[in-house]
Scaffold this motif. Structure first.
Motif, PDB file in Angstrom:
ATOM      1  N   VAL A  54      25.321  10.745 -15.844  1.00 28.80           N
ATOM      2  CA  VAL A  54      24.703  11.970 -15.353  1.00 28.80           C
ATOM      3  C   VAL A  54      24.758  13.058 -16.419  1.00 28.80           C
ATOM      4  N   GLY A  55      23.613  13.668 -16.675  1.00 32.05           N
ATOM      5  CA  GLY A  55      23.537  14.737 -17.660  1.00 32.05           C
ATOM      6  C   GLY A  55      23.037  14.289 -19.005  1.00 32.05           C
ATOM      7  N   GLU A  56      23.063  12.971 -19.276  1.00 29.50           N
ATOM      8  CA  GLU A  56      22.630  12.476 -20.585  1.00 29.50           C
ATOM      9  C   GLU A  56      21.215  11.899 -20.547  1.00 29.50           C
ATOM     10  N   ASN A  57      20.713  11.558 -19.343  1.00 27.73           N
ATOM     11  CA  ASN A  57      19.365  11.024 -19.178  1.00 27.73           C
ATOM     12  C   ASN A  57      19.099   9.790 -20.046  1.00 27.73           C
ATOM     13  N   LYS A  58      20.121   8.971 -20.241  1.00 28.56           N
ATOM     14  CA  LYS A  58      19.977   7.750 -21.011  1.00 28.56           C
ATOM     15  C   LYS A  58      20.364   6.560 -20.147  1.00 28.56           C
ATOM     16  N   LEU A  59      19.442   5.613 -20.005  1.00 27.95           N
ATOM     17  CA  LEU A  59      19.678   4.434 -19.182  1.00 27.95           C
ATOM     18  C   LEU A  59      20.219   3.285 -20.023  1.00 27.95           C
ATOM     19  N   GLU A  60      21.214   2.598 -19.485  1.00 30.30           N
ATOM     20  CA  GLU A  60      21.714   1.376 -20.095  1.00 30.30           C
ATOM     21  C   GLU A  60      21.513   0.245 -19.100  1.00 30.30           C
TER      22      GLU A  60
ATOM     23  N   THR B 229       0.809  -1.222   0.000  1.00 31.89           N
ATOM     24  CA  THR B 229       0.000   0.000   0.000  1.00 31.89           C
ATOM     25  C   THR B 229       0.839   1.267   0.000  1.00 31.89           C
ATOM     26  N   LYS B 230       2.144   1.126   0.226  1.00 35.05           N
ATOM     27  CA  LYS B 230       2.987   2.314   0.351  1.00 35.05           C
ATOM     28  C   LYS B 230       4.341   2.053  -0.319  1.00 35.05           C
ATOM     29  N   PRO B 231       4.480   2.375  -1.606  1.00 29.78           N
ATOM     30  CA  PRO B 231       5.737   2.119  -2.313  1.00 29.78           C
ATOM     31  C   PRO B 231       6.906   2.888  -1.692  1.00 29.78           C
ATOM     32  N   PHE B 232       8.085   2.301  -1.811  1.00 32.98           N
ATOM     33  CA  PHE B 232       9.316   2.889  -1.293  1.00 32.98           C
ATOM     34  C   PHE B 232      10.072   3.495  -2.466  1.00 32.98           C
ATOM     35  N   ARG B 233      10.449   4.772  -2.347  1.00 33.22           N
ATOM     36  CA  ARG B 233      11.143   5.461  -3.439  1.00 33.22           C
ATOM     37  C   ARG B 233      12.450   6.069  -2.943  1.00 33.22           C
ATOM     38  N   VAL B 234      13.478   5.885  -3.760  1.00 30.06           N
ATOM     39  CA  VAL B 234      14.786   6.476  -3.471  1.00 30.06           C
ATOM     40  C   VAL B 234      15.151   7.417  -4.602  1.00 30.06           C
ATOM     41  N   GLU B 235      15.484   8.654  -4.256  1.00 23.38           N
ATOM     42  CA  GLU B 235      15.971   9.622  -5.237  1.00 23.38           C
ATOM     43  C   GLU B 235      17.489   9.714  -5.106  1.00 23.38           C
ATOM     44  N   VAL B 236      18.177   9.597  -6.247  1.00 25.80           N
ATOM     45  CA  VAL B 236      19.632   9.669  -6.227  1.00 25.80           C
ATOM     46  C   VAL B 236      20.129  10.240  -7.549  1.00 25.80           C
ATOM     47  N   ASN B 237      20.572  11.458  -7.560  1.00 22.15           N
ATOM     48  CA  ASN B 237      21.279  12.115  -8.675  1.00 22.15           C
ATOM     49  C   ASN B 237      20.736  11.758 -10.058  1.00 22.15           C
ATOM     50  N   GLY B 238      19.549  12.228 -10.367  1.00 22.30           N
ATOM     51  CA  GLY B 238      18.986  12.035 -11.694  1.00 22.30           C
ATOM     52  C   GLY B 238      18.205  10.762 -11.883  1.00 22.30           C
TER      53      GLY B 238
ATOM     54  N   ASN C 187      21.286  -2.233  -4.637  1.00 30.12           N
ATOM     55  CA  ASN C 187      22.390  -1.324  -4.314  1.00 30.12           C
ATOM     56  C   ASN C 187      22.324  -0.114  -5.230  1.00 30.12           C
ATOM     57  N   LEU C 188      22.516   1.077  -4.663  1.00 27.18           N
ATOM     58  CA  LEU C 188      22.547   2.320  -5.430  1.00 27.18           C
ATOM     59  C   LEU C 188      23.885   3.006  -5.196  1.00 27.18           C
ATOM     60  N   LYS C 189      24.442   3.569  -6.265  1.00 29.62           N
ATOM     61  CA  LYS C 189      25.735   4.247  -6.136  1.00 29.62           C
ATOM     62  C   LYS C 189      25.788   5.448  -7.055  1.00 29.62           C
ATOM     63  N   SER C 190      26.181   6.607  -6.506  1.00 32.32           N
ATOM     64  CA  SER C 190      26.356   7.810  -7.317  1.00 32.32           C
ATOM     65  C   SER C 190      27.228   8.805  -6.564  1.00 32.32           C
ATOM     66  N   PHE C 191      28.518   8.835  -6.909  1.00 36.13           N
ATOM     67  CA  PHE C 191      29.447   9.830  -6.374  1.00 36.13           C
ATOM     68  C   PHE C 191      29.808  10.799  -7.498  1.00 36.13           C
ATOM     69  N   PRO C 192      30.080  12.059  -7.169  1.00 33.25           N
ATOM     70  CA  PRO C 192      30.448  13.027  -8.215  1.00 33.25           C
ATOM     71  C   PRO C 192      31.598  12.559  -9.087  1.00 33.25           C
ATOM     72  N   SER C 193      32.584  11.885  -8.503  1.00 32.97           N
ATOM     73  CA  SER C 193      33.735  11.430  -9.281  1.00 32.97           C
ATOM     74  C   SER C 193      33.354  10.355 -10.292  1.00 32.97           C
ATOM     75  N   ASP C 194      32.268   9.618 -10.033  1.00 34.60           N
ATOM     76  CA  ASP C 194      31.844   8.560 -10.950  1.00 34.60           C
ATOM     77  C   ASP C 194      31.184   9.113 -12.207  1.00 34.60           C
ATOM     78  N   GLU C 195      30.545  10.278 -12.074  1.00 33.83           N
ATOM     79  CA  GLU C 195      29.797  10.897 -13.167  1.00 33.83           C
ATOM     80  C   GLU C 195      28.712   9.965 -13.710  1.00 33.83           C
ATOM     81  N   ARG C 196      28.232   9.062 -12.877  1.00 28.94           N
ATOM     82  CA  ARG C 196      27.159   8.157 -13.273  1.00 28.94           C
ATOM     83  C   ARG C 196      26.416   7.680 -12.035  1.00 28.94           C
ATOM     84  N   THR C 197      25.199   7.209 -12.253  1.00 36.23           N
ATOM     85  CA  THR C 197      24.388   6.647 -11.181  1.00 36.23           C
ATOM     86  C   THR C 197      24.010   5.227 -11.568  1.00 36.23           C
TER      87      THR C 197
END
Length: 387
Positions: free
Chosen positions: A293-299, A233-242, A253-263
């Motif tokens: 990050v910045g391209e909005n394209k998922l692989e 009844t209550k979905p769980f949502r995580v927001e992480v850099n785009g 597992n979620l990972k997004s550090f500025p040095s990675d330039e990806r999420t």
């Protein structure tokens, strides 16, 4: 080598006081781009003198040799010595000594054939800072105990190495907390709904003390492993850099550090929806969604998902990972800085398993066994060079 460093020091001086021609600027920045080591020297001369400490230590041993060689370079010009020599003399000395220092350190590595062991560099530990909505900060470590127990936030308690939330059932207002894990640390939190989150070094999580409304929403910065309590009844949502990840009950597992330039989102069990501003995909177990990050394209790719949660079990596990990505993880965990003498070293691929709580020398020695790179550890710095 000495003559070249004097030329570079001359160019640096001209750029600093604004008299360099366009051609001289191109020559200087071409030299800077030749290697990370050159860029480090350039930055040190412009922004500070951390390098001078290494120079002072080296000159204490080789003072006569440094000044003899420098004198040989300057003596032929003594009659024509102008005011600008005074302006960059210090730069010459630092650059010359830095060049010899690098050669000296390379020689040491070739002779020793092993990583220099520095006792001061230790693995990470259980530590974090809890930021309460009131503005109060609580430093968390190995001690257990009740942190907060009131009608607004419910009960917040550290039990062993986990921060545990037990919210009052009638909480109506959403009160946000932030759990921040510094470099050289890791920590766990059990949220009010029973969801468990592991936070890696250099990460933080923003979440409510109790989930109010028709969804459970948190914000991640860095890396976190989630085991979400099922609630249809209550979905769980995580927001992480785009990226937004929506689940009902699953582990990922979620990972997004500025040095990675990806999420990246990696699914271990269950099913999740991964959304960006322009795309949406459903992940199955052992799949990974990668967003530049910045391209909005998922692989989406198939992966060994267990490798991406190994850090929660005290291991580094890499499957054909770039050296830069590996050492970024190592640097956050051991709280050190990494310098590359050759930029192309960053793209070398490695696979393997290493213990997170071992001495850093052991960790680096495992990478050296490939024969591709070698390391020098100097205080809190790791210097990387291609063999």
């Amino acid at each position: 080598m000495t003559k070249r460093y004097i030329q570079i020091a001359d160019l640096i001086y001209k750029v600093k006081i604004g008299i360099a021609t366009d051609e001289e600027k191109r020559e200087l920045f071409a030299w800077v781009d030749e290697s990370d080591f050159n860029r480090q020297l350039f930055d040190e001369l412009f922004e500070g003198s951390a390098l001078s400490r290494s120079y002072d230590e080296y000159r204490a041993i080789h003072r006569e040799e440094v000044w003899r060689r420098l004198e040989q370079q300057i003596a032929p010009r003594r009659r024509n010595l102008s005011w600008r020599w005074i302006g960059y003399a210090a730069s010459v000395i630092v650059l010359v000594a830095a060049g010899w220092f690098a050669v000296m350190m390379t020689g040491r590595v070739d002779e020793q054939k092993e990583v220099k062991k520095v006792v001061a560099i230790v693995p990470g530990e259980r530590k974090a800072i809890l930021h309460l909505e009131t503005g109060k900060q609580v430093v968390l470590g190995k001690n257990s105990g009740v942190i907060v127990n009131d009608s607004l936030s419910g009960k917040i308690e550290q039990i062993d190495n986990t921060l545990v939330y037990q919210a009052e059932t009638d909480v109506q207002a959403e009160r946000l907390n932030v759990l921040e894990v510094p470099k050289g640390g890791e920590f766990n939190v059990t949220l009010a709904d029973g969801t468990r989150v592991w936070l890696n070094a250099g990460s933080k999580l923003t979440y409510p003390v109790a989930f109010v409304g028709n969804e459970r929403r948190v914000i991640l910065w860095g890396e976190g492993y989630f085991e979400v309590k099922k609630d249809d009844t209550k979905p769980f949502r995580v927001e992480v850099n785009g990226m937004q990840v929506t689940v009902l009950g699953t582990s990922f597992n979620l990972k997004s550090f500025p040095s990675d330039e990806r999420t990246t989102a990696t699914l271990l069990s269950g099913k999740v929806e991964v959304k960006t501003l322009s795309e949406s995909v459903i992940l199955e177990p052992n799949q990974q969604a990668d967003l530049i990050v910045g391209e909005n394209k998922l692989e989406v790719r198939e992966v060994d998902a267990e490798a991406y949660r190994a850090w929660t079990k005290g291991q580094f596990v890499f499957r054909r990972e770039r050296l830069e990505s590996i050492l970024d993880d190592v640097a956050r965990w051991y709280n050190v800085t990494v310098f590359y003498e050759q930029s192309r070293a960053k793209d070398i691929l490695f696979s393997g398993t290493m213990e997170r709580y071992s001495d850093i020398a052991e960790t680096l020695r495992m990478l050296e066994k490939t024969g591709k790179v070698s390391f020098t550890v100097d205080e809190q710095k790791i210097i990387v060079r291609i063999r």
